[in-house]
Write a protein that holds these residues in place. Structure first.
Motif, PDB file in Angstrom:
ATOM      1  N   ALA A  68       0.671  -1.297   0.235  1.00 42.45           N
ATOM      2  CA  ALA A  68      -0.111  -0.156   0.144  1.00 42.45           C
ATOM      3  C   ALA A  68       0.977   1.349   0.000  1.00 42.45           C
ATOM      4  O   ALA A  68       0.315   2.159  -0.321  1.00 42.45           O
ATOM      5  CB  ALA A  68      -1.002   0.177   1.157  1.00 42.45           C
ATOM      6  N   SER A  69       2.038   1.209   0.436  1.00 43.44           N
ATOM      7  CA  SER A  69       2.892   2.437   0.472  1.00 43.44           C
ATOM      8  C   SER A  69       4.070   2.334  -0.634  1.00 43.44           C
ATOM      9  O   SER A  69       3.669   2.784  -1.872  1.00 43.44           O
ATOM     10  CB  SER A  69       3.483   2.566   1.830  1.00 43.44           C
ATOM     11  N   ARG A 105      -4.669   0.808  -3.930  1.00 47.69           N
ATOM     12  CA  ARG A 105      -4.281   1.342  -2.686  1.00 47.69           C
ATOM     13  C   ARG A 105      -5.443   1.694  -1.499  1.00 47.69           C
ATOM     14  O   ARG A 105      -5.273   1.198  -0.410  1.00 47.69           O
ATOM     15  CB  ARG A 105      -3.670   2.679  -2.767  1.00 47.69           C
ATOM     16  N   ASP A 106      -6.675   2.130  -2.024  1.00 48.30           N
ATOM     17  CA  ASP A 106      -7.568   2.466  -1.204  1.00 48.30           C
ATOM     18  C   ASP A 106      -8.290   1.150  -0.532  1.00 48.30           C
ATOM     19  O   ASP A 106      -8.619   0.981   0.571  1.00 48.30           O
ATOM     20  CB  ASP A 106      -8.909   3.132  -2.002  1.00 48.30           C
ATOM     21  N   LEU A 109      -5.701   0.125   2.053  1.00 47.37           N
ATOM     22  CA  LEU A 109      -5.642   0.856   3.269  1.00 47.37           C
ATOM     23  C   LEU A 109      -7.032   0.609   4.001  1.00 47.37           C
ATOM     24  O   LEU A 109      -7.052   0.800   5.240  1.00 47.37           O
ATOM     25  CB  LEU A 109      -5.510   2.070   2.877  1.00 47.37           C
ATOM     26  N   THR A 110      -8.236   0.376   3.320  1.00 49.75           N
ATOM     27  CA  THR A 110      -9.377   0.242   4.168  1.00 49.75           C
ATOM     28  C   THR A 110      -9.187  -1.071   4.907  1.00 49.75           C
ATOM     29  O   THR A 110      -9.514  -1.214   6.065  1.00 49.75           O
ATOM     30  CB  THR A 110     -10.601   0.110   3.158  1.00 49.75           C
ATOM     31  N   GLN A 112      -6.396  -2.609   6.109  1.00 48.77           N
ATOM     32  CA  GLN A 112      -5.658  -2.195   7.087  1.00 48.77           C
ATOM     33  C   GLN A 112      -6.386  -1.326   8.374  1.00 48.77           C
ATOM     34  O   GLN A 112      -6.110  -1.885   9.408  1.00 48.77           O
ATOM     35  CB  GLN A 112      -4.369  -1.417   6.789  1.00 48.77           C
ATOM     36  N   GLN A 113      -7.127  -0.445   8.045  1.00 48.79           N
ATOM     37  CA  GLN A 113      -7.848   0.305   8.889  1.00 48.79           C
ATOM     38  C   GLN A 113      -8.970  -0.794   9.834  1.00 48.79           C
ATOM     39  O   GLN A 113      -8.892  -0.827  10.827  1.00 48.79           O
ATOM     40  CB  GLN A 113      -8.645   1.520   8.412  1.00 48.79           C
TER      41      GLN A 113
END
Length: 184
Positions: A68-69, A105-106, A109-110, A112-113
């Motif tokens: 993601a990064s 990425r979204d 990240l979603t 991961q959150q």
């Protein structure tokens, strides 16, 4: 970004100048050893499963945090004009290419959150799955492979939160166990 030893010039006097093909390692993502095929002259990137365009991700063997990064940053930095991902539509033009990278990425990240929130509060894998499904389904739920892959995606990320750096091998027994726990 590391270059591999494979650089091949495809210039044929009978067919014209095709340019160079580069196989590049851009970082850990979908797997630990993903490569992209980059045609710099034509601006075409074959990203494989590192970037999906209008298709959900399979991340059961992934390195979510790297992907993601830095990995997606490296993909984006190539400045591709066309991107062929592992699934989904071919992205044509910088806007579509960037949108495909950011969609990937979204999704990550979603995950991961939502998985991270469940993990940090001492929740269960099933709770992490339910929260992740609820967060992703409105945007990605109708895209190919979403329902099938999400249990395995959440399990792998859950493992990462528990300090398991490299993916655990998926066996038929483990597949059934995860499916039954999260979809049963």
């Amino acid at each position: 970004m590391a270059f591999l030893d494979f650089h091949r010039q495809f210039d044929d006097p009978a067919r014209g100048q095709r340019g160079e093909l580069q196989l590049r390692y851009v970082g850990r993502g979908h797997t630990e050893g993903d490569l992209v095929a980059w045609l710099p002259r034509s601006g075409i990137l074959f990203a494989g499963d590192l970037v999906e365009s209008q298709a959900a991700l399979y991340t059961g063997d992934a390195f979510h945090f790297d992907w993601a990064s830095g990995t997606l940053d490296n993909v984006k930095a190539l400045g591709a004009e066309q991107l062929v991902g592992g699934r989904g539509a071919i992205a044509r033009g910088r806007d579509e290419v960037d949108a495909a990278v950011e969609q990937t990425r979204d999704f990550l990240l979603t995950m991961q959150q939502t998985v991270g929130d469940a993990y940090k509060r001492g929740g269960t894998l099933r709770e992490a799955f339910a929260a992740t499904h609820a967060a992703l389904a409105p945007k990605y739920g109708r895209w190919p492979i979403f329902e099938h892959c999400l249990p395995f995606d959440v399990q792998r990320l859950w493992d990462e939160f528990h300090g398991v750096e490299r993916p655990i091998i998926w066996t038929a027994e483990r597949d059934r166990q995860v499916w039954d726990e999260l979809q049963g």
